[in-house]
Structures are given as C-alpha cells and as structure tokens.
Design a protein around this motif. Structure first.
Motif, PDB file in Angstrom:
ATOM      1  N   TYR A  38      14.624  -1.103  -9.022  1.00  0.00           N
ATOM      2  CA  TYR A  38      13.101  -0.629  -9.588  1.00  0.00           C
ATOM      3  C   TYR A  38      12.033  -1.548  -9.356  1.00  0.00           C
ATOM      4  N   MET A  39      12.484  -2.890 -10.119  1.00  0.00           N
ATOM      5  CA  MET A  39      11.452  -3.884 -10.113  1.00  0.00           C
ATOM      6  C   MET A  39      11.233  -4.730  -8.842  1.00  0.00           C
ATOM      7  N   HIS A  40      11.967  -4.381  -7.636  1.00  0.00           N
ATOM      8  CA  HIS A  40      11.680  -5.008  -6.376  1.00  0.00           C
ATOM      9  C   HIS A  40      11.772  -6.383  -6.601  1.00  0.00           C
ATOM     10  N   VAL A  41      13.128  -6.674  -7.094  1.00  0.00           N
ATOM     11  CA  VAL A  41      13.654  -8.109  -7.097  1.00  0.00           C
ATOM     12  C   VAL A  41      14.129  -8.365  -5.880  1.00  0.00           C
ATOM     13  N   GLN A  42      13.684  -9.538  -5.169  1.00  0.00           N
ATOM     14  CA  GLN A  42      14.085  -9.775  -3.797  1.00  0.00           C
ATOM     15  C   GLN A  42      14.850 -11.164  -3.723  1.00  0.00           C
ATOM     16  N   GLY A  43      15.383 -11.394  -2.539  1.00  0.00           N
ATOM     17  CA  GLY A  43      16.203 -12.675  -2.342  1.00  0.00           C
ATOM     18  C   GLY A  43      17.465 -12.905  -3.075  1.00  0.00           C
ATOM     19  N   ILE A  44      17.758 -14.159  -3.462  1.00  0.00           N
ATOM     20  CA  ILE A  44      19.099 -14.508  -3.743  1.00  0.00           C
ATOM     21  C   ILE A  44      19.005 -14.069  -5.302  1.00  0.00           C
ATOM     22  N   MET A  45      17.990 -13.771  -5.994  1.00  0.00           N
ATOM     23  CA  MET A  45      18.153 -13.536  -7.253  1.00  0.00           C
ATOM     24  C   MET A  45      18.450 -12.206  -7.662  1.00  0.00           C
ATOM     25  N   ARG A  46      18.014 -11.374  -6.342  1.00  0.00           N
ATOM     26  CA  ARG A  46      18.407  -9.894  -6.439  1.00  0.00           C
ATOM     27  C   ARG A  46      20.101  -9.897  -6.452  1.00  0.00           C
ATOM     28  N   TRP A  47      20.576 -10.464  -5.393  1.00  0.00           N
ATOM     29  CA  TRP A  47      22.024 -10.402  -5.078  1.00  0.00           C
ATOM     30  C   TRP A  47      22.671 -11.188  -6.303  1.00  0.00           C
ATOM     31  N   THR A  48      22.296 -12.013  -6.961  1.00  0.00           N
ATOM     32  CA  THR A  48      22.934 -12.720  -7.872  1.00  0.00           C
ATOM     33  C   THR A  48      23.006 -11.761  -9.104  1.00  0.00           C
ATOM     34  N   LEU A  49      22.166 -11.083  -9.532  1.00  0.00           N
ATOM     35  CA  LEU A  49      21.969 -10.147 -10.544  1.00  0.00           C
ATOM     36  C   LEU A  49      22.778  -9.109 -10.268  1.00  0.00           C
ATOM     37  N   ILE A  50      22.893  -8.456  -9.180  1.00  0.00           N
ATOM     38  CA  ILE A  50      23.559  -7.256  -8.718  1.00  0.00           C
ATOM     39  C   ILE A  50      25.345  -7.652  -8.703  1.00  0.00           C
ATOM     40  N   ILE A  51      25.208  -8.766  -8.291  1.00  0.00           N
ATOM     41  CA  ILE A  51      26.809  -9.311  -8.442  1.00  0.00           C
ATOM     42  C   ILE A  51      27.317  -9.547  -9.799  1.00  0.00           C
ATOM     43  N   VAL A  52      26.558 -10.094 -10.610  1.00  0.00           N
ATOM     44  CA  VAL A  52      26.769 -10.522 -12.097  1.00  0.00           C
ATOM     45  C   VAL A  52      26.862  -9.181 -12.810  1.00  0.00           C
ATOM     46  N   PHE A  53      26.196  -8.105 -12.574  1.00  0.00           N
ATOM     47  CA  PHE A  53      26.298  -6.893 -13.191  1.00  0.00           C
ATOM     48  C   PHE A  53      27.638  -6.066 -12.709  1.00  0.00           C
ATOM     49  N   MET A  54      27.878  -6.152 -11.528  1.00  0.00           N
ATOM     50  CA  MET A  54      29.363  -5.665 -11.160  1.00  0.00           C
ATOM     51  C   MET A  54      30.321  -6.346 -11.605  1.00  0.00           C
ATOM     52  N   LEU A  55      30.387  -7.607 -11.779  1.00  0.00           N
ATOM     53  CA  LEU A  55      31.584  -8.361 -12.194  1.00  0.00           C
ATOM     54  C   LEU A  55      31.581  -7.957 -13.934  1.00  0.00           C
ATOM     55  N   LEU A  56      30.631  -8.269 -14.566  1.00  0.00           N
ATOM     56  CA  LEU A  56      30.776  -7.720 -15.852  1.00  0.00           C
ATOM     57  C   LEU A  56      31.547  -6.281 -16.114  1.00  0.00           C
ATOM     58  N   LYS A  57      30.974  -5.377 -15.291  1.00  0.00           N
ATOM     59  CA  LYS A  57      31.281  -3.938 -15.362  1.00  0.00           C
ATOM     60  C   LYS A  57      32.773  -3.798 -14.946  1.00  0.00           C
ATOM     61  N   ALA A  58      33.096  -4.596 -13.987  1.00  0.00           N
ATOM     62  CA  ALA A  58      34.483  -4.403 -13.344  1.00  0.00           C
ATOM     63  C   ALA A  58      35.493  -4.944 -14.619  1.00  0.00           C
ATOM     64  N   GLY A  59      34.962  -6.227 -15.228  1.00  0.00           N
ATOM     65  CA  GLY A  59      35.840  -6.805 -16.199  1.00  0.00           C
ATOM     66  C   GLY A  59      35.991  -5.835 -17.401  1.00  0.00           C
ATOM     67  N   LEU A  60      34.898  -5.235 -17.800  1.00  0.00           N
ATOM     68  CA  LEU A  60      35.161  -4.561 -18.874  1.00  0.00           C
ATOM     69  C   LEU A  60      36.074  -3.150 -18.678  1.00  0.00           C
ATOM     70  N   ILE A  61      35.856  -2.736 -17.524  1.00  0.00           N
ATOM     71  CA  ILE A  61      36.707  -1.580 -17.000  1.00  0.00           C
ATOM     72  C   ILE A  61      38.422  -2.000 -17.054  1.00  0.00           C
ATOM     73  N   VAL A  62      38.631  -3.133 -16.486  1.00  0.00           N
ATOM     74  CA  VAL A  62      39.847  -3.598 -16.487  1.00  0.00           C
ATOM     75  C   VAL A  62      40.378  -4.025 -17.658  1.00  0.00           C
ATOM     76  N   SER A  63      39.412  -4.822 -18.610  1.00  0.00           N
ATOM     77  CA  SER A  63      40.050  -5.199 -19.888  1.00  0.00           C
ATOM     78  C   SER A  63      40.475  -4.168 -20.785  1.00  0.00           C
ATOM     79  N   ILE A  64      39.493  -3.221 -20.979  1.00  0.00           N
ATOM     80  CA  ILE A  64      39.501  -2.078 -22.021  1.00  0.00           C
ATOM     81  C   ILE A  64      40.103  -0.794 -21.368  1.00  0.00           C
ATOM     82  N   PHE A  65      39.604  -0.150 -20.488  1.00  0.00           N
ATOM     83  CA  PHE A  65      40.220   1.035 -19.948  1.00  0.00           C
ATOM     84  C   PHE A  65      41.537   0.948 -19.130  1.00  0.00           C
TER      85      PHE A  65
END
Length: 112
Positions: A38-65
């Motif tokens: 939505y904020m139109h983040v581009q470049g390496i920052m975009r992919w870094t943020l997306i992957i960090v959020f994805m890994l955090l969500k996957a970690g929460l799902i695996v560890s708790i659920f």
C-alpha cells in the motif's frame, strides 16, 4: 482391565487467550505486510520486509498452533535443521553458478 491411578495421561491444555493473542499478532503482521504494498515500498526494502513478516508469521504458526514450542529440543532440531542445511546448500550452489557464469563470460567471450 483395571485403571491404574498412578498413570495419568492428561492432554496439555493451553489457555484460549494465548491462541487469541497469537491470532491477533498474525493479523497485525499480515496487515503490516499489506501496508508494504500500500505504501509502495520498492527495491530490496520491499522484499526484506515481506520475507521478515512471512518468517515471523510462519514461526508463530509452527511454534504455537503446531505446538512446536512445547516439544523436545531433539524434535525441534529434527524438523528445523534439514531445511536450514538445504538453504545453505542452495546458497553455495548460487555462488558456484555465478562463478561459472562469469568465468565463462570472461574467458570464452559470452555467458550463453
């Protein structure tokens, strides 16, 4: 067959509030991931943020659920170490592929 009172098989129960808090955190992480677009983040920052959020969500799902947070350390290692080793091997192969490509390009006059 008689029931032996010394042997108890109790299922481990976790409070529903734990699951609701994790669900809320997953919702927040998903919202932040969508905000990157939505904020139109581009470049390496975009992919870094997306992957960090994805890994955090996957970690929460695996560890708790999937109850990995309450498992033995040996089981956690048995599940987490093989994918990490594969990532290291993929990285090594990527470095080798780049080396082979540039060696071919420099000494043979073309990369293709």
């Amino acid at each position: 067959m008689q029931h032996d009172p010394s042997i108890t098989h109790e299922a481990q129960q976790h409070p529903i509030s734990l699951y609701l808090k994790v669900w809320g955190l997953l919702f927040l992480l998903s919202a932040m991931s969508y905000l990157v677009d939505y904020m139109h983040v581009q470049g390496i920052m975009r992919w870094t943020l997306i992957i960090v959020f994805m890994l955090l969500k996957a970690g929460l799902i695996v560890s708790i659920f999937m109850h990995m947070a309450w498992e033995r350390l040996s089981l956690i290692y048995a599940i987490l170490v093989p994918p990490l080793v594969l990532l290291v091997l993929v990285r090594i192969m990527t470095i080798e592929a780049n080396y082979a490509f540039w060696t071919r390009a420099i000494f043979m006059g073309g990369g293709g």
